[in-house]
Design an enzyme around this catalytic site. Structure first.
Site, mmCIF file in Angstrom:
data_model
loop_
_atom_site.group_PDB
_atom_site.id
_atom_site.type_symbol
_atom_site.label_atom_id
_atom_site.label_comp_id
_atom_site.label_asym_id
_atom_site.label_seq_id
_atom_site.Cartn_x
_atom_site.Cartn_y
_atom_site.Cartn_z
ATOM 1 N N LYS A 1 -1.025 4.873 4.661
ATOM 2 C CA LYS A 1 -2.005 3.963 5.265
ATOM 3 C C LYS A 1 -1.725 3.825 6.758
ATOM 4 C CE LYS A 1 -4.203 -0.536 4.629
ATOM 5 N NZ LYS A 1 -5.541 0.104 4.730
ATOM 6 N N HIS B 1 0.822 -1.206 0.000
ATOM 7 C CA HIS B 1 0.000 0.000 0.000
ATOM 8 C C HIS B 1 0.859 1.260 0.000
ATOM 9 C CE1 HIS B 1 -3.214 -2.788 1.205
ATOM 10 N NE2 HIS B 1 -4.058 -1.848 0.846
#
EC number: 1.17.1.8
Length: 245
Positions: A136, A132
């Protein structure tokens, strides 16, 4: 249906606002962000709220929504078993209110979790890698954790992954989620990606999903919004909305 968005100025939230506004059968009521009063949702007769905020505020948001009879479709992460139990308790007092919480709304991601669960019992080894963007908040991702738990459930009664590792740096083999190793990567340029790697004698299988743009979440979120009234109480994931056997 009258729909509001929490986290409306965030990258995902702004995408949701655009998605609702583009849907002919939905009416966008208001976008709420940090510092804005939640009472605006009541003032605008909002029926359903899409929440893409932050784990630190999502529980307060849900408490307000449930108390005010507003349905919720939640993509915010950070839900523990204890948090889910608390949501269920709040819903007991409002049996007509629906809350759907999903670790991932991308249709391909949901299908990949389903495929991984089906494959799990046919392979000796399995590991999960999730990748990611560096902003995040949680690791591993909710999608990876749910994938690992679905795999572990499917592998009940099977031997654990063979692994002769006896020495190494702490964390080098990833996080253990119900016996399934999960590895988290945070890298600039990424959006949301996951690989499930299976191995057995003489072969491997890789199930990979890539969200290359946040618009990938819109169809699943709008599906959940349109179906939200059909399932009072708490629903986890959108699998049941996709008729996955």
């Amino acid at each position: 249906m009258r729909v509001g968005v929490l986290g409306a100025k965030g990258k995902v939230g702004a995408t949701m606002v655009a998605g609702v506004q583009a849907a002919e059968d939905l009416t966008f009521t208001t976008g709420i962000d940090a510092g804005d009063p939640l009472s605006a949702l009541v003032d605008t007769d909002t029926e359903v709220v899409i929440d893409f905020t932050h784990p630190d505020v999502v529980m307060d948001n849900l408490k307000f929504l449930i108390e005010n009879g507003i349905h919720a479709v939640v993509g915010t992460t950070g839900f523990t078993d204890e948090r889910l139990d608390q949501v269920r308790k709040w819903l007991e007092a409002k049996p007509d209110v629906s809350v759907l919480i999903a670790p991932n709304f991308a249709i391909g991601a949901v299908l990949s979790m389903h495929f991984a669960q089906q494959a799990a019992k046919h392979f000796e080894s399995v590991e999960v890698i999730e990748l990611h963007h560096p902003h995040k908040a949680d690791a591993p991702s909710g999608t990876a954790a749910r994938t690992a738990r679905l795999i572990a459930e499917a592998r009940k009664g099977m031997p654990p992954n063979p692994d002769a590792t006896s020495t190494g740096l702490e964390g080098a083999r990833g996080a253990d989620v119900d016996g399934v190793p999960v590895h988290s990567i945070r890298l600039a340029g990424l959006v949301a990606h996951q690989e499930v790697l299976f191995g057995t004698l003489g072969e491997t299988l890789t199930i990979r999903h890539d969200s290359i743009d946040r618009t990938s979440f819109v169809p699943g979120v709008l599906l959940a919004v349109r179906k939200i009234r059909e399932n009072p109480g708490l629903t986890i994931g959108i699998e049941s909305l996709l008729d996955l056997a």
